[in-house]
Design an enzyme around this catalytic site. Structure first.
Site, PDB file in Angstrom:
ATOM      1  N   SER A 111      -9.818   1.397   2.665  1.00  0.00           N
ATOM      2  CA  SER A 111      -8.983   2.235   1.832  1.00  0.00           C
ATOM      3  C   SER A 111      -7.904   1.476   1.069  1.00  0.00           C
ATOM      4  CB  SER A 111      -8.318   3.311   2.692  1.00  0.00           C
ATOM      5  OG  SER A 111      -7.420   2.711   3.621  1.00  0.00           O
TER       6      SER A 111
ATOM      7  N   SER B  45      -9.856  -1.038   6.840  1.00  0.00           N
ATOM      8  CA  SER B  45      -9.285  -0.867   5.501  1.00  0.00           C
ATOM      9  C   SER B  45      -8.541  -2.064   4.925  1.00  0.00           C
ATOM     10  CB  SER B  45      -8.346   0.329   5.483  1.00  0.00           C
ATOM     11  OG  SER B  45      -9.105   1.496   5.376  1.00  0.00           O
TER      12      SER B  45
ATOM     13  N   LYS C 229       0.863  -1.189   0.000  1.00  0.00           N
ATOM     14  CA  LYS C 229       0.000   0.000   0.000  1.00  0.00           C
ATOM     15  C   LYS C 229       0.898   1.237   0.000  1.00  0.00           C
ATOM     16  CE  LYS C 229      -3.998   1.815   2.618  1.00  0.00           C
ATOM     17  NZ  LYS C 229      -4.877   1.556   3.782  1.00  0.00           N
TER      18      LYS C 229
END
Ligand code: GLN
Length: 471
Positions: free
Chosen positions: A150, A174, A75
């Site tokens: 997310s 997330s 990420k």
């Protein structure tokens, strides 16, 4: 698509090369990431070099690492030395960290090959990846739908076979919510299990890094590598990583699994149907299903949306145009701060900063932030009571399957409700993971969430492995 453990066995045993594995994944990225946009940056050249080095080392007789040759995506809120780390925000575009996050060092040391940085909701604020400054990620299973968020890019990367595994961060869901929406496994470990050093902070008392994988065994294998004490993170638990792979075949005979009797409303019937099927599967495998009450659950969303923005408003104060990333020039210092933050942050990030600043301001602190902390204590106590009766708890991960683009963007509250089942464990600091368990509406995957108490990862993984076998 090869599983992580197959790659490790193949590369270590000589039937595969790290180079061929990496090329296979880079090929898929080349073919399909134009459409999916899982990545903000693909580090193909470095990945090839790293793979070649692993192959050469193994040929020279060096012992293969526990993740030898495994292509992994990160990420884009985890610091990678000399490699752009943007948090999918314009304010950090072009910023190259001077150091690696602890997890990045651990992955490299274990022989993993980092293939790139994945897209996210700006600063990890969102549930659909639509808040990325660089455009959304699409769900590989149906490109008209969101991948969740997310960590939508990390979930999509595994679902599409761009990487054998990826890392995400989970502050309120997330990792677990996008895992559910993309049909992969996602784990949020106990707070303090995986070092946050080098993870760009959103809400420091809630943030945790964890894996996305195709199955439960891969997740256990990866988590064993990235967990463990780190003196560079003052909230890191001073004990070694919990051993997880050996418990996967233990089954659930004799285990007590909780069914929450006062689950917040709003869950779609197709998802609730899968939850019932999951309880049936565990009962058939010898577990006892026990009713538990978590009366404070209904206040968790409200408490989270005070605590997380409050911490974010403090953490994001550092992006002032002086120390990091982009600057918009202006006649004086204050005007420069304002212009930089006005143009650098997106709408949702600004909303969170304003909510958080308000909740912390003189005169309102006790009424909002202070009260939210009290709710946090209540949910912690609720869970403590429940875990005297059960070893794990099952809930849905997300109230619905993956939704269509734009369907919640006009209504922040509708988007926030995506996290109603995932937020409580972050407030409590507990571990939780999402396991795919069949299909719901429109043949999209449904994720079942397995929760356990602090450092209860072994119980959690036993239950998750059983659900996977049953599905
Ligand atoms: N969707 C939640 C939020 O917007 C959770 C985000 C996260 O876990 N990073 O805050």
């Amino acid at each position: 698509m090869k599983k992580l453990v197959e790659i490790v066995a193949g590369v270590g045993g000589g039937s595969l090369t790290a180079t061929s594995v990496v090329e296979e994944h880079l090929d898929r990225i080349r073919t399909r990431d134009g459409e999916i946009h899982a990545f903000n940056l693909v580090t193909a050249d470095q990945a090839r070099k790293d793979a070649a080095k692993i192959d050469a080392d193994i040929k020279a007789g060096k012992k293969a690492g526990p993740l030898a040759g495994v292509p992994i995506a990160l990420k884009d809120n985890m610091c990678t030395r000399g490699v752009e780390t943007t948090c999918s925000s314009k304010i950090l575009q072009g910023w190259k960290p001077p150091y690696d996050a602890t997890v990045v060092g651990k992955l490299r040391e274990a022989g993993a090959v980092i293939v790139g940085k994945t897209n996210l909701d700006e600063f990890a604020m969102g549930s659909s990846t639509e808040n990325s400054a660089f455009g959304p990620t699409k769900n590989p299973l149906d490109v008209s739908r969101v991948p969740g968020g997310s960590s939508g890019g990390s979930a999509a990367a595994v679902s599409a076979g761009f990487a054998a595994a990826s890392l995400g961060s989970d502050t309120g869901g997330s990792i677990r919510q996008p895992a559910a929406l993309c049909g992969v496994v996602g784990v949020k470990p106990t707070y303090g299990t995986v070092s946050r050093y080098g993870l760009v902070a959103f809400a420091s008392s809630l943030d945790q890094i964890g894996p996305f994988t195709q199955d439960v065994r891969d997740a256990a294998t990866l988590l064993e590598v990235i967990a463990g004490h780190d003196p560079l993170d003052s909230t890191s638990i001073p004990q070694p990583a919990i051993s997880l792979v050996p418990v996967l075949d233990h089954g659930v005979k004799g285990m007590r699994v909780g069914r929450v009797t006062d689950l917040p409303e709003g869950c779609e019937p197709d998802v609730l149907e899968r939850l019932e099927a999951a309880f049936d599967a565990l009962r058939n495998a010898g577990a006892t299903i026990v009713d538990v009450e978590l009366p404070s659950l209904q206040y968790c969303l409200t408490a989270y949306y005070l605590i997380a923005p409050a911490e974010a408003s403090s953490n994001l104060a550092r992006y002032d145009g002086v120390r990091y990333g982009n600057r918009v020039d202006a006649p004086d210092l204050n005007a420069m701060y304002a212009a930089t933050r006005e143009s650098g942050f997106g709408e949702e990030v600004k909303r969170r900063i304003m909510l958080g600043t308000y909740a912390l301001s003189a005169g309102y602190f006790e009424a909002y932030y202070g009260k939210a902390l009290k709710v946090r204590r209540l949910i912690y106590d609720d869970f403590a009571r429940a875990y005297t009766k059960v070893d794990a708890i099952l809930t849905p991960t997300s109230p619905s399957v993956a939704f269509k683009f734009g369907s919640k963007t006009d209504n922040p509250l509708a988007m926030y409700l995506c996290d109603v089942f995932t937020i409580p464990t972050n407030l409590a600091g507990h571990p939780a993971m999402s396991v795919p368990f069949g299909l719901g509406a429109d043949s999209m995957p449904v994720g079942i969430q397995v929760l356990a108490t602090t450092l209860g990862e072994q119980s959690m993984f036993k239950v998750a492995a059983e659900l996977e076998r049953a599905s």
